[in-house]
Design an enzyme around this catalytic site. Structure first.
Site, mmCIF file in Angstrom:
data_model
loop_
_atom_site.group_PDB
_atom_site.id
_atom_site.type_symbol
_atom_site.label_atom_id
_atom_site.label_comp_id
_atom_site.label_asym_id
_atom_site.label_seq_id
_atom_site.Cartn_x
_atom_site.Cartn_y
_atom_site.Cartn_z
ATOM 1 N N GLU A 76 0.832 -1.196 0.000
ATOM 2 C CA GLU A 76 0.000 0.000 0.000
ATOM 3 C C GLU A 76 0.869 1.249 0.000
ATOM 4 O O GLU A 76 1.942 1.278 0.608
ATOM 5 C CB GLU A 76 -0.948 -0.026 1.186
ATOM 6 N N CYS A 364 -1.490 6.902 9.801
ATOM 7 C CA CYS A 364 -0.317 6.227 10.360
ATOM 8 C C CYS A 364 -0.685 4.959 11.113
ATOM 9 O O CYS A 364 -1.611 4.941 11.901
ATOM 10 C CB CYS A 364 0.399 7.149 11.319
#
Ligand code: SF4
Length: 387
Positions: A76, A364
């Site tokens: 990703e 994150c």
């Protein structure tokens, strides 16, 4: 090219075709003579970009891509127009301001010269001043940080330098970004621990700087704390800025949330970081994910100040992003505010990273392949390109 008995300029032409022109088949590289292209094809060489299989688009403009490598494995990669604030205070704005004012010295005209519209990039045409691409360095991760969704994948394999740089080229192509006209920052903060894939990571930096043209001063690599690699990194002639994912103010707390601390404790990591020859506008960034009730209290802020005292450092606070199957709590907004104020009052530049793409699990610690059970052929792009 050397192995094929070719002159070095052929390698330069190949680099140019792959990374600047972003060509996707050997036939398109007309700067190489036809017999050479045929030899390359006969030897089994293929060229092309990693394929963007699927795109998830957040309401804040962030895009998360599932990108397939030649062997079918996927990673990703995240595109954040206007960044996430993590780059604030890292000196890159100062460099950009300097660039913007270049050529204006001695200019007595009241207004700046008009911009040559041919040099206005895709970003600016879409109302953005810059974008940050968050790239992966491994398929999965072996480090096992307890707050991170990627950790749940385990490690499958390292990415090659070409696969790491290829993510960037694929995303730049998607957005029609022109290096030189558009301001691109890169963060090695996606899936994986770059310092456990050190040689390929450094080789990718060379690809990104030279043929692709993104200065290393606009790149930041984040490590969970691989002490021997930090020491090697300090001696690299060409290197991004460094960020340490600190996340705790003492070894006891850090061992709980980042078990790798048992191998290299905070003191050993800070010793290694202090060997880094910092440039004039360079700071070491300490990333600190705030977990409610675990590491976000005033005594932790005081300990962080003690740890970092005397260092040319800044702190990026990240409010933990919830993810399925991870039993932590988000910190209270008032605790985040107190934590930041205590660090700033203690003389430490401290910023809060804006959560980007939380609704699409792109923030994150949230990168994880979300379609692992779907066969690649059935994946579709669910959002069109913006540019
Ligand atoms: S935070 Fe980074 S180093 Fe830690 S498990 Fe997740 S991807 Fe790996």
């Amino acid at each position: 090219m050397a192995r094929l008995g070719q002159k070095p300029y052929r390698a330069t032409q190949l680099h140019e075709a792959l990374y600047r022109q972003r060509l996707t088949s050997l036939d398109q590289i007309t700067t190489l003579p036809q017999p050479l292209r045929e030899t390359l094809a006969a030897e089994g060489y293929i060229i092309g970009l990693p394929e963007i299989l699927q795109t998830a688009r957040s309401i804040d403009g962030t895009e998360r891509y599932l990108i397939r490598m030649a062997d079918g494995e996927t990673v990703e990669t995240v595109w954040m127009p206007d960044g996430d604030g993590g780059e604030r205070g890292d000196g890159s704005e100062a460099a950009a301001e300097e660039e913007a004012s270049e050529g204006l010295e001695g200019n007595t005209q009241p207004s700046a010269p008009r911009k040559d519209l041919r040099n206005v990039g895709a970003l600016e045409r879409n109302g953005y001043t810059r974008a940050t691409i968050c790239i992966s360095s491994q398929i999965g991760c072996a480090v096992n940080c307890q707050f991170c969704l990627t950790a749940k994948l385990g490690i499958k394999r390292n990415l090659t330098a070409g696969e790491i740089a290829g993510q960037v080229v694929a995303v730049l192509s998607r957005h029609g970004v022109k290096i030189g006209a558009d301001r691109i920052n890169l963060v090695f903060m996606g899936m994986g621990e770059p310092f456990l894939n050190y040689d390929q990571f450094i080789a990718s930096v060379h690809l990104l700087v030279k043929p692709i043209g993104i200065p290393e001063s606009r790149m930041t690599v984040s490590t969970s704390g691989i002490e021997p690699s930090i020491r090697r990194f300090a001696n690299e002639p060409l290197r991004p800025k460094l960020a340490l994912s600190l996340n705790a103010s003492n070894d006891q707390v850090r061992e709980q949330i980042m078990p790798i601390t048992r191998k290299w404790n905070i003191a050993s990591l800070l010793d290694a970081i202090k060997t880094l020859p910092l440039g004039k506008r360079e700071w070491v960034t300490f990333e600190y994910v705030l977990l409610g009730g675990i590491n976000d209290q005033p005594q932790h802020a005081r300990e962080v100040l003690d740890l970092l005292s005397g260092m040319k450092a800044k702190v990026n606070l990240i409010v933990w992003n919830p993810g399925p199957g991870i039993a932590y709590n988000q910190p209270k907004p008032e605790d985040v505010a107190v934590f930041q104020k205590m660090l700033i009052d203690g003389g430490m530049p401290t910023y809060i990273r804006r959560p980007r793409g939380r609704d699409i699990y792109a923030a994150c610690g949230q990168l994880k392949r979300t379609v692992e059970t779907t066969s690649p052929g059935s994946l579709v792009s669910i959002a069109p390109a913006t540019a």
